[in-house]
Write a protein that holds these residues in place. Structure first.
Motif, PDB file in Angstrom:
ATOM      1  N   ASP A  29       0.790  -1.099   0.338  1.00  0.00           N
ATOM      2  CA  ASP A  29      -0.047   0.006   0.475  1.00  0.00           C
ATOM      3  C   ASP A  29       1.009   1.174   0.479  1.00  0.00           C
ATOM      4  O   ASP A  29       1.840   1.142   0.543  1.00  0.00           O
ATOM      5  CB  ASP A  29      -0.244   0.158   1.373  1.00  0.00           C
ATOM      6  N   GLU A  93     -12.269   3.688  -0.615  1.00  0.00           N
ATOM      7  CA  GLU A  93     -12.326   4.313  -2.493  1.00  0.00           C
ATOM      8  C   GLU A  93     -12.058   4.318  -3.310  1.00  0.00           C
ATOM      9  O   GLU A  93     -12.450   5.014  -4.616  1.00  0.00           O
ATOM     10  CB  GLU A  93     -10.663   5.648  -1.309  1.00  0.00           C
ATOM     11  N   HIS A  98     -10.414  -5.413  -3.208  1.00  0.00           N
ATOM     12  CA  HIS A  98      -8.542  -5.300  -2.712  1.00  0.00           C
ATOM     13  C   HIS A  98      -8.657  -5.553  -1.593  1.00  0.00           C
ATOM     14  O   HIS A  98      -9.840  -5.050  -0.473  1.00  0.00           O
ATOM     15  CB  HIS A  98      -8.298  -3.773  -2.727  1.00  0.00           C
TER      16      HIS A  98
HETATM   17  P1  5GP Z   1      -9.881   1.743   0.589  1.00  0.00           P
HETATM   18  O1  5GP Z   1     -10.126   2.601   1.048  1.00  0.00           O
HETATM   19  O2  5GP Z   1     -10.592   1.544  -1.074  1.00  0.00           O
HETATM   20  O3  5GP Z   1     -10.010   0.055   0.668  1.00  0.00           O
HETATM   21  O4  5GP Z   1      -8.104   1.319   0.250  1.00  0.00           O
HETATM   22  C1  5GP Z   1      -7.527   2.002  -0.573  1.00  0.00           C
HETATM   23  C2  5GP Z   1      -6.223   1.777  -0.684  1.00  0.00           C
HETATM   24  O5  5GP Z   1      -5.521   1.904  -1.321  1.00  0.00           O
HETATM   25  C3  5GP Z   1      -5.668   3.131   0.424  1.00  0.00           C
HETATM   26  O6  5GP Z   1      -5.358   2.469   0.951  1.00  0.00           O
HETATM   27  C4  5GP Z   1      -4.632   3.032  -0.594  1.00  0.00           C
HETATM   28  O7  5GP Z   1      -3.208   4.440  -0.078  1.00  0.00           O
HETATM   29  C5  5GP Z   1      -4.424   2.848  -1.752  1.00  0.00           C
HETATM   30  N1  5GP Z   1      -3.433   3.537  -2.613  1.00  0.00           N
HETATM   31  C6  5GP Z   1      -4.940   3.699  -3.762  1.00  0.00           C
HETATM   32  N2  5GP Z   1      -3.459   4.323  -4.260  1.00  0.00           N
HETATM   33  C7  5GP Z   1      -2.595   3.840  -4.614  1.00  0.00           C
HETATM   34  C8  5GP Z   1      -1.728   3.507  -5.632  1.00  0.00           C
HETATM   35  O8  5GP Z   1      -1.177   4.269  -6.380  1.00  0.00           O
HETATM   36  N3  5GP Z   1      -0.732   2.914  -5.406  1.00  0.00           N
HETATM   37  C9  5GP Z   1      -1.233   2.198  -3.929  1.00  0.00           C
HETATM   38  N4  5GP Z   1       0.430   1.251  -3.999  1.00  0.00           N
HETATM   39  N5  5GP Z   1      -1.733   2.098  -2.980  1.00  0.00           N
HETATM   40  C10 5GP Z   1      -2.768   2.703  -3.594  1.00  0.00           C
END
Ligand code: 5GP
Length: 112
Positions: A29, A93, A98
């Protein structure tokens, strides 16, 4: 719906990839919330846990096996947490399924 994770799968944008096979990808992440924080995603676009069908059984099963294997490789012998934030109330988000794996410290419960 295409997302930033599609660009990580296609290598259009870089990521610290920990594991890859024909169905899944695991990568760190970008904004880690624990000493070890990586994501496991299916390579095909599945928007979220909501609406999974029997057709998704193989890829979702593979993602969970990959999560377990990479967690072991990352040394999470004391345990870890597996999270799938789902839709708006779940705090999702990125609209591409994932699984977060967080470990390397004692995690609190319940989450906010
Ligand atoms: P959600 O809030 O959707 O469960 O988590 C999305 C996750 O994706 C977040 O923890 C965020 O830091 C990660 N994330 C978003 N954009 C990127 C990216 O471009 N690269 C990586 N490695 N992680 C990302």
């Amino acid at each position: 719906m295409s997302s930033v994770f599609s660009k990580i799968i296609s290598k259009e944008i870089p990521a610290d990839i920990l594991y890859e096979d024909d169905l899944c990808l695991a990568f760190r992440d970008i904004n880690p919330q624990a000493p070890v924080h990586f994501l496991v995603i299916p390579k095909n676009v599945i928007e979220s846990m909501a609406g999974l069908t029997a057709e998704d059984e193989e890829v979702v099963g593979r993602c969970l096996i990959v999560a377990s294997r990479v967690a072991a490789e990352q040394g999470l012998v004391n345990g870890y947490r597996l999270i799938a934030n789902t839709l708006e109330d779940g705090g999702q988000e990125v609209p591409h399924l994932h699984f977060h794996v967080l470990g390397g410290r004692k995690l609190r419960w319940p989450p906010g």
